[in-house]
Every structure is written in C-alpha cells, then in structure tokens.
Motif scaffolding. Structure first.
Motif, PDB file in Angstrom:
ATOM      1  N   ARG A 265      -1.611   9.288   1.460  1.00 25.98           N
ATOM      2  CA  ARG A 265      -0.961   8.257   2.278  1.00 25.98           C
ATOM      3  C   ARG A 265      -1.973   7.255   2.840  1.00 25.98           C
ATOM      4  NH1 ARG A 265       3.715  10.468   1.826  1.00 25.98           N
ATOM      5  NH2 ARG A 265       4.238  12.555   2.432  1.00 25.98           N
TER       6      ARG A 265
ATOM      7  N   ARG B 117      -5.226   2.677   0.058  1.00 25.78           N
ATOM      8  CA  ARG B 117      -4.845   1.292   0.325  1.00 25.78           C
ATOM      9  C   ARG B 117      -4.775   0.500  -0.980  1.00 25.78           C
ATOM     10  NH1 ARG B 117      -7.874   3.353   4.081  1.00 25.78           N
ATOM     11  NH2 ARG B 117      -9.900   2.724   3.306  1.00 25.78           N
ATOM     12  N   ASN B 118      -3.539   0.294  -1.466  1.00 24.42           N
ATOM     13  CA  ASN B 118      -3.269  -0.538  -2.643  1.00 24.42           C
ATOM     14  C   ASN B 118      -4.164  -0.225  -3.840  1.00 24.42           C
ATOM     15  OD1 ASN B 118      -1.251  -2.039  -1.242  1.00 24.42           O
ATOM     16  ND2 ASN B 118      -2.901  -3.143  -0.209  1.00 24.42           N
TER      17      ASN B 118
ATOM     18  N   ARG C 112       1.951   7.524  -3.179  1.00 30.51           N
ATOM     19  CA  ARG C 112       1.738   7.381  -1.729  1.00 30.51           C
ATOM     20  C   ARG C 112       3.068   7.394  -0.986  1.00 30.51           C
ATOM     21  NH1 ARG C 112      -0.689   2.308  -0.168  1.00 30.51           N
ATOM     22  NH2 ARG C 112       0.472   1.413  -1.879  1.00 30.51           N
ATOM     23  N   ARG C 113       4.138   7.005  -1.671  1.00 33.01           N
ATOM     24  CA  ARG C 113       5.449   6.897  -1.034  1.00 33.01           C
ATOM     25  C   ARG C 113       6.384   8.060  -1.343  1.00 33.01           C
ATOM     26  NH1 ARG C 113       3.719   1.991  -2.665  1.00 33.01           N
ATOM     27  NH2 ARG C 113       4.757   1.984  -4.690  1.00 33.01           N
ATOM     28  N   ARG C 114       6.221   8.674  -2.547  1.00 42.17           N
ATOM     29  CA  ARG C 114       7.173   9.712  -2.947  1.00 42.17           C
ATOM     30  C   ARG C 114       6.559  10.601  -4.019  1.00 42.17           C
ATOM     31  NH1 ARG C 114      11.126   9.933  -6.970  1.00 42.17           N
ATOM     32  NH2 ARG C 114      10.679   7.816  -7.652  1.00 42.17           N
TER      33      ARG C 114
ATOM     34  N   ASP D 174      -0.656   4.600  -6.650  1.00 38.05           N
ATOM     35  CA  ASP D 174       0.070   3.633  -5.830  1.00 38.05           C
ATOM     36  C   ASP D 174       1.483   4.131  -5.536  1.00 38.05           C
ATOM     37  OD1 ASP D 174       0.198   1.102  -4.472  1.00 38.05           O
ATOM     38  OD2 ASP D 174       1.537   0.427  -6.079  1.00 38.05           O
ATOM     39  N   ARG D 175       2.149   4.675  -6.538  1.00 37.96           N
ATOM     40  CA  ARG D 175       3.531   5.140  -6.374  1.00 37.96           C
ATOM     41  C   ARG D 175       3.623   6.444  -5.582  1.00 37.96           C
ATOM     42  NH1 ARG D 175       7.202   2.865 -10.389  1.00 37.96           N
ATOM     43  NH2 ARG D 175       6.055   1.318 -11.595  1.00 37.96           N
TER      44      ARG D 175
ATOM     45  N   ARG E 220       5.923  12.662  -7.297  1.00 39.90           N
ATOM     46  CA  ARG E 220       6.226  12.328  -8.694  1.00 39.90           C
ATOM     47  C   ARG E 220       6.512  13.579  -9.520  1.00 39.90           C
ATOM     48  NH1 ARG E 220       7.787   7.589  -8.050  1.00 39.90           N
ATOM     49  NH2 ARG E 220       7.573   7.144 -10.244  1.00 39.90           N
TER      50      ARG E 220
ATOM     51  N   SER F 276       7.743  15.836  -1.040  1.00 36.02           N
ATOM     52  CA  SER F 276       6.883  14.783  -0.475  1.00 36.02           C
ATOM     53  C   SER F 276       6.095  15.289   0.719  1.00 36.02           C
ATOM     54  CB  SER F 276       7.718  13.557  -0.101  1.00 36.02           C
ATOM     55  OG  SER F 276       8.207  12.937  -1.275  1.00 36.02           O
TER      56      SER F 276
END
Length: 145
Positions: free
Chosen positions: A102, A105-106, A84-86, A81-82, A88, A94
């Motif tokens: 990306r 979905r949740n 997908r945005r940045r 979940d995390r 780790r 990224s």
C-alpha cells in the motif's frame, strides 16, 4: 540514474535492498496462481507469503514472480500498481496483503526509466553452470538451459 531514483521513490527499495536487492523476507503479494499446477503454491506457512527475489540478472530469469505469471517487467509493474488496491489472487484476502504494498507510489508511471535500471542489474558474465547437486540435497531439476 533516473531509474534508480524512481526505484527509491516508488518504495521498491523497502523490500529489494542490499547487495542482492532482496531483504530475503516473505511477503504476501497475492500473485496469481499458475493454472498449470495441480494445486496452488501457498507459500511460507501456508500464508501465500514468498521470499523477496533478488533483482540481480533479471534479464535471464523471465517469466517473473514465483509462479511465472508475468512475461515482462512491464507486466510486473502493472501488477504492483493494481495490487495496491485489491488482491489479485482469490486465495488471498486484501486484508492479508503486505502493508508495504500500500506504500508503493505509482509503480507503473514512468516505468521506462525504472525498467532500464532493472536491466542494468544484469551481468552476462555470471556463472550459468547448473550444479549436479545443491546443499539441500534437492535436485536442481527443471529444464534449465
């Protein structure tokens, strides 16, 4: 069945497919490095890409991911979940992340059903013997019990 549907809706099936629930392709996910290693494992062709692991018998393979970074399936879903945005992993930009990340979905919403589905992919009757040698010639090694 709810967990299987969730698995498909999230997009896990894009990489975890077929009879072994793996496309066997390398994907850059930016899993955190294992701090116990002297040097980070930089994966296939030094891209930090690692082959999709099979989801079969997950009950017997913790800790999870190639570095052993996560002790539970809940932690793995939170990672997805995390990430997908940045990224780790500080060694992975990224922009290097696999585009399929990306599209997830949740992954951590309603994770109970999904985790139950993943547990259903385990079978305690599989052969757990450790071979004396493997086709690659490498030692099976480790502390396998």
């Amino acid at each position: 069945i709810r967990g299987m549907r969730r698995f498909e809706q999230i997009g896990c099936i894009n990489c975890h497919n077929g009879p072994m629930f793996s496309d066997y392709q390398p994907h850059v996910l930016s899993v955190p490095d294992n701090p116990k290693l002297a040097a980070p494992d930089d994966g296939a062709d030094k891209t930090y890409g690692f082959r999709t692991a099979s989801l079969r018998n997950l009950d017997f393979t913790a800790p999870y991911m190639h570095t052993g970074a996560f002790s539970s399936l809940g932690e793995v879903l939170d990672f997805y979940d995390r990430v997908r945005r940045r990224s780790r992993n500080p060694n992975v930009a990224s922009s290097q992340l696999d585009p399929l990340l990306r599209q997830l979905r949740n992954p951590d919403r309603n994770s109970g059903d999904l985790i139950e589905f993943l547990h259903a992919l385990s079978d305690d009757s599989f052969d757990k013997s450790v071979p004396a040698r493997v086709p690659s010639g490498l030692s099976p090694g480790g502390r396998i019990h």
